[in-house]
Design a protein around this motif. Sequence first.
Motif, mmCIF file in Angstrom:
data_model
loop_
_atom_site.group_PDB
_atom_site.id
_atom_site.type_symbol
_atom_site.label_atom_id
_atom_site.label_comp_id
_atom_site.label_asym_id
_atom_site.label_seq_id
_atom_site.Cartn_x
_atom_site.Cartn_y
_atom_site.Cartn_z
ATOM 1 N N ALA A 26 -3.417 -13.508 30.849
ATOM 2 C CA ALA A 26 -4.495 -13.976 31.729
ATOM 3 C C ALA A 26 -5.880 -13.582 31.214
ATOM 4 C CB ALA A 26 -4.291 -13.457 33.146
ATOM 5 N N ASP A 27 -6.025 -12.355 30.728
ATOM 6 C CA ASP A 27 -7.335 -11.911 30.242
ATOM 7 C C ASP A 27 -7.797 -12.759 29.064
ATOM 8 O OD1 ASP A 27 -7.518 -9.957 32.173
ATOM 9 O OD2 ASP A 27 -6.712 -8.375 30.869
ATOM 10 N N THR A 28 -6.885 -13.000 28.124
ATOM 11 C CA THR A 28 -7.233 -13.825 26.959
ATOM 12 C C THR A 28 -7.529 -15.253 27.396
ATOM 13 O OG1 THR A 28 -5.781 -12.489 25.575
ATOM 14 C CG2 THR A 28 -6.436 -14.633 24.707
ATOM 15 N N PHE A 29 -6.700 -15.769 28.278
ATOM 16 C CA PHE A 29 -6.892 -17.131 28.761
ATOM 17 C C PHE A 29 -8.225 -17.262 29.503
ATOM 18 C CE2 PHE A 29 -6.445 -20.415 32.029
ATOM 19 C CZ PHE A 29 -6.111 -21.506 31.244
ATOM 20 N N GLU A 30 -8.527 -16.264 30.348
ATOM 21 C CA GLU A 30 -9.773 -16.278 31.112
ATOM 22 C C GLU A 30 -10.978 -16.263 30.175
ATOM 23 O OE1 GLU A 30 -12.218 -13.353 34.141
ATOM 24 O OE2 GLU A 30 -10.034 -13.266 34.156
ATOM 25 N N ALA A 31 -10.937 -15.409 29.178
ATOM 26 C CA ALA A 31 -12.055 -15.318 28.229
ATOM 27 C C ALA A 31 -12.224 -16.617 27.453
ATOM 28 C CB ALA A 31 -11.831 -14.148 27.275
ATOM 29 N N LYS A 32 -11.112 -17.180 26.991
ATOM 30 C CA LYS A 32 -11.176 -18.424 26.220
ATOM 31 C C LYS A 32 -11.654 -19.588 27.101
ATOM 32 C CE LYS A 32 -9.662 -17.083 22.204
ATOM 33 N NZ LYS A 32 -10.473 -17.141 21.005
ATOM 34 N N THR A 33 -11.155 -19.649 28.335
ATOM 35 C CA THR A 33 -11.575 -20.706 29.258
ATOM 36 C C THR A 33 -13.063 -20.612 29.530
ATOM 37 O OG1 THR A 33 -9.396 -20.709 30.317
ATOM 38 C CG2 THR A 33 -11.198 -21.697 31.554
ATOM 39 N N LYS A 34 -13.510 -19.394 29.798
ATOM 40 C CA LYS A 34 -14.935 -19.172 30.054
ATOM 41 C C LYS A 34 -15.768 -19.587 28.843
ATOM 42 C CE LYS A 34 -18.072 -15.406 31.280
ATOM 43 N NZ LYS A 34 -18.165 -13.975 31.608
#
Length: 87
Positions: A26-34
């Motif tokens: 989730a953290d990686t996904f959140e950062a990439k999405t942002k």
Amino acid sequence: MINPAKIEEIAKQISSNMPQGVKNLADTFEAKTKQVIQNKLSEMDFVSREEFDIQSKVLIRTREKLTELEAKIAALEAKLEQSDDTE
């Protein structure tokens, strides 16, 4: 520009709704999405609310000045016509 906090909130909502097995990503996904959203928004030709408000005020002042100048020109033209008529 769009509020970064809003982008972060959207990214968090997306990651919180992922299946439990994906939570560790989730953290990686959140950062990439942002990052992707911010990059795409920066490519678009948006102006901030502050810039828009400033330009609106400039436009209002310009319109007022134009109206004043039009009135002055009309008065000068009328004066010129009167002086032509009296000659």
